[in-house]
Design a protein around this motif. Sequence first.
Motif, mmCIF file in Angstrom:
data_model
loop_
_atom_site.group_PDB
_atom_site.id
_atom_site.type_symbol
_atom_site.label_atom_id
_atom_site.label_comp_id
_atom_site.label_asym_id
_atom_site.label_seq_id
_atom_site.Cartn_x
_atom_site.Cartn_y
_atom_site.Cartn_z
ATOM 1 N N GLY A 1 5.824 11.968 10.159
ATOM 2 C CA GLY A 1 5.214 13.084 9.456
ATOM 3 C C GLY A 1 3.903 12.749 8.775
ATOM 4 O O GLY A 1 3.303 13.592 8.117
ATOM 5 N N ARG B 1 13.187 17.944 4.132
ATOM 6 C CA ARG B 1 12.683 18.926 5.096
ATOM 7 C C ARG B 1 11.422 19.612 4.570
ATOM 8 O O ARG B 1 10.441 19.808 5.306
ATOM 9 N N ARG C 1 8.417 17.026 4.375
ATOM 10 C CA ARG C 1 7.856 16.800 5.708
ATOM 11 C C ARG C 1 7.025 18.009 6.153
ATOM 12 O O ARG C 1 5.929 17.857 6.698
ATOM 13 N N THR D 1 3.694 18.301 4.043
ATOM 14 C CA THR D 1 2.768 17.229 4.401
ATOM 15 C C THR D 1 2.117 17.507 5.751
ATOM 16 O O THR D 1 0.899 17.365 5.921
ATOM 17 N N THR D 2 2.921 17.918 6.721
ATOM 18 C CA THR D 2 2.409 18.231 8.056
ATOM 19 C C THR D 2 1.395 19.371 8.005
ATOM 20 O O THR D 2 0.312 19.290 8.596
ATOM 21 N N GLU E 1 15.744 8.613 9.084
ATOM 22 C CA GLU E 1 14.412 8.833 8.535
ATOM 23 C C GLU E 1 13.827 7.570 7.912
ATOM 24 O O GLU E 1 12.633 7.266 8.075
ATOM 25 N N ARG F 1 10.329 5.532 8.882
ATOM 26 C CA ARG F 1 9.315 5.281 7.871
ATOM 27 C C ARG F 1 8.894 3.809 7.885
ATOM 28 O O ARG F 1 7.703 3.496 7.804
#
Length: 251
Positions: free
Chosen positions: A32, A169, A172, A175-176, A227, A231
């Motif tokens: 992400g 959720r 992410r 940020t996207t 996740e 990362r």
Amino acid sequence: MPDLLAQTLALPGLGWLVIIAFVAGLVRGFAGFGTALVFLPVAAQIIDPVWAVTVLIVMDLAGPAPAIPRALKDGHPKDLLRLVAATALALPFGMAVLFAVDSNLFKLAVSVISLIMLVILMSGKRYQGKVTPPIVWTTGGIAGVLGGAAGIPGPPVILLYMASSHPARVIRANTTAYLFFFDAMMLIGFAFVGRLAGLPLFLGLLVMVPNLMGNLVGGAVFNPRYESLYRYVAYLIIAASSLSGLFAAVF
């Protein structure tokens, strides 16, 4: 157009740009974030720093595009609006630095900034206070200056959201979406000052394909249960890219 294509295909290091564009998209797809942190330290070793940022914002606009509708649905719109507005106000100041800075200094700075941000992300140190609207506005402003000057807007926003109470959720998604809108604003800014043309624009369109493929592959393999693993893989790739850029800048 044929001349630009011939110049692009003859560019020394084009293969490495294609590879790093794919890897940067892959990291963005499963983590992400991380496109600029992966791409810029390597790309700035191959082409002019302003060109590298131009290529980044052109290719990166298409890569996450398939995920934007879902990101807008899953995200926190008020925070996103504050971040984008603050970045828009601060971005011209950062871009003025980018256009004035020496190329060797840029290479060194982008690698050092990437490493510092990586260390902060890995250390687990987070802002402990309440994430209020003024904090979000300030973060957007810092990201705008940093993004305009070095093409790396993401880390301040990522650090903010890692300190927030939002679920993974939402973090992410915001940020996207933020990084997508940042690229759009950078494109507008570059076009306004006449920097969005010629070989760097064509090169950005060319590496957009492998970057998009990387995003799609990364998104396809992403599993929320792992996740933390994704990362740390992203951290390793960012570290390798940043250290290579630092080595090239110093030696």
